[in-house]
Design an enzyme around this catalytic site. Structure first.
Site, mmCIF file in Angstrom:
data_model
loop_
_atom_site.group_PDB
_atom_site.id
_atom_site.type_symbol
_atom_site.label_atom_id
_atom_site.label_comp_id
_atom_site.label_asym_id
_atom_site.label_seq_id
_atom_site.Cartn_x
_atom_site.Cartn_y
_atom_site.Cartn_z
ATOM 1 C CG HIS A 10 -38.032 14.022 24.264
ATOM 2 N ND1 HIS A 10 -37.815 14.107 25.615
ATOM 3 C CD2 HIS A 10 -37.856 12.712 23.939
ATOM 4 C CE1 HIS A 10 -37.497 12.913 26.095
ATOM 5 N NE2 HIS A 10 -37.528 12.050 25.094
ATOM 6 C CB SER B 3 -54.464 39.429 13.002
ATOM 7 O OG SER B 3 -53.811 40.646 13.305
ATOM 8 C CD GLU C 34 -54.311 31.038 20.377
ATOM 9 O OE1 GLU C 34 -53.433 31.775 20.825
ATOM 10 O OE2 GLU C 34 -55.001 31.331 19.387
ATOM 11 C CE LYS D 182 -50.948 35.287 12.951
ATOM 12 N NZ LYS D 182 -50.624 36.140 14.122
#
Ligand code: ARG
Length: 476
Positions: free
Chosen positions: A170, A291, A304, A297
């Protein structure tokens, strides 16, 4: 010949379709646009030439074509191959697809012999042959790529066999596990994926060539010969099946889908692990992106995109199944639309595996952050319960209850790990608990104890690494 498709026109004059003998007017522009597949199927030019060469060699060997014509065809096809490879081939939408483009060019180059190539075959068996050859090669490449990724994962597992991290259920800390064990879970998945690819490959590797339009052909062709020349295991036994079936591609895309879903799970873990909340891992510069606005970043874009590619690959498999669904035998033009998504799926898959391999090769792990996270949530509580069962012969439900009380006491005292709880606190709850149990409640002791076959103990991980090193020829 049973279909216009097998009809060789007297001339392929400009503006006249190859199959246009019985037509007085040219097709509408939109008709041409929807009908043409050359933009997509030109990718099968190698396969088309290989198929034509095998067919022509067989026509010559069986005496259906003269040696002279056969030689002209072989040489002409080789020249066309060179022309395409050099980017100098004049692909034409008027000629619909790769088959007619090459055949028309052949006739342009060698004259009448070129018009004899299509004897005893049809574009229906031709396209089925080309597509099977293409899928066969692509499956081999996908398999190689997966193998490469698996090897990287095995080596990373070996290097991190005893690095402790939280095992989750979970997405809550459940029990400590080793990073090596976690990585090898993916190796197992990918190994099954390879078996599925191999199954798709074996079903792809049968020759439809010689099925002709659908019913076979009156010419004394030799299907064994063309099948062998193209490296197929055997000629397909039913010509209707030969031209109409696409289950080999469906199986390939479904196998790819499952593998892509596995890749997406690993990709998702990379996204989580590299986040500033987890801090378990860091992607190399080569696999991070910045970024445009936030200079600090380091984004895991490739991971992704691997997640996104899995969606496309899985939808493409559905798309192909829907194209074939309820299609009566045999060939229908619907089947022309089977290639775009197949090519896209393999492209996306190769990018995905390559990206995961690159990321996993150069990723670095943060041992302290992972170990610390493994202690969260009293992750070794099960070890205490197991000790109560094993040593005190307590029924498991009761042990579960006692352990719950210890966790509650630790929480109340603000102690993060069970191995730091004072013995007196344990004994206030269960007087028979002695000091020996405390040593078992560290995360290190917890993983070492899970030494059953397939368990997370470093010793077991290294056993599996040994087996996999051998199986994946890492030592060779
Ligand atoms: N371009 C076609 C395809 O990919 C080739 C077969 C055409 N056959 C036909 N009967 N029109 O399916």
């Amino acid at each position: 010949m049973s279909s216009s498709d097998s009809f060789i026109p007297p001339a392929s004059a400009k503006g006249q379709q190859m199959w246009g003998g019985r037509f007085a007017a040219s097709p509408d522009e939109t008709m041409k646009a929807i009908n043409a597949s050359i933009d997509v199927d030109q990718r099968m030019w190698r396969e088309d030439i290989a198929g034509s060469k095998a067919h022509a060699a067989m026509l010559t060997a069986t005496g259906i074509l003269t040696q002279e014509d056969g030689q002209a065809i072989q040489a002409g096809l080789d020249e066309i191959g060179a022309e395409i490879a050099a980017g100098q081939f004049p692909f034409s939408i008027d000629l619909e697809d790769i088959h007619l483009n090459i055949e028309a060019r052949l006739t342009e180059r060698i004259g009448d012999a070129g018009k004899r190539l299509h004897t005893g075959r049809s574009r229906n068996d031709q396209v089925a042959t080309d597509f099977r050859l293409w899928v066969r090669r692509a499956l081999g490449e996908a398999d190689e790529a997966l193998l490469g990724l698996m090897r990287i994962l095995v080596l990373q597992a070996e290097a991190h066999a005893d690095w402790i991290m939280p095992g989750f259920t979970h997405l809550q800390t459940a029990q400590p596990v080793t990073l090596g064990h976690h990585l090898l879970a993916y190796v197992e998945m990918f190994q099954r994926d390879r078996a599925r690819l191999a199954s798709a490959l074996s079903h792809s590797n049968e020759s439809p060539l010689g099925s002709a339009a659908l019913a076979g052909t009156p010419y004394p062709i030799n299907r064994e010969q063309t099948a062998a020349a193209l490296g197929f295991d055997r000629p397909m036994a039913n010509s209707l099946d030969g031209v109409a079936s696409r289950d080999f591609a469906m199986e390939a895309l479904n196998a790819l889908s499952i593998a892509a879903v596995h890749l997406s799970r690993l990709a998702e873990e990379i996204v989580l692990w590299t986040s500033s909340h987890f801090r378990f891992a860091r992607l190399s510069d080569a696999w991070s992106t910045g970024s445009s606005i936030m200079p600090q970043k380091r984004n895991p874009d490739a991971a992704e995109l691997v997640r996104a590619k899995a969606a496309r690959i899985a939808s493409n498999a559905q798309c192909l199944m829907m194209i074939v669904k309820a299609l009566p035998l045999t060939y229908a033009k619907d089947l022309q639309d089977d290639k775009a998504m197949t090519f896209e799926s393999f492209d996306a898959f190769m990018l995905s595996v390559g990206s995961m391999a690159g990321m996993m090769q150069s990723i670095t792990f943060n041992r302290d952050a992972m170990r610390q996270a493994a202690t969260f949530g009293y992750s070794t509580a099960t070890d205490l319960a197991d000790w109560l069962v094993r040593v005190l012969n307590m029924p498991f439900r009761e042990a579960h209850h006692v352990t719950g009380a210890v966790v509650k006491a630790a929480e109340a005292a603000g102690i993060a790990e069970l191995c730091d709880v004072p013995l007196a606190t344990f004994q206030a709850i269960e007087p028979r608990i002695d000091a020996s149990v405390i040593a078992l409640l560290s995360v290190e002791a917890s993983v070492a104890a899970r030494d059953s076959y397939g368990g997370t103990a470093p010793k077991q991980v290294l056993e599996q690494v040994k087996r996999l090193r051998h199986a994946l020829q890492l030592d060779a």
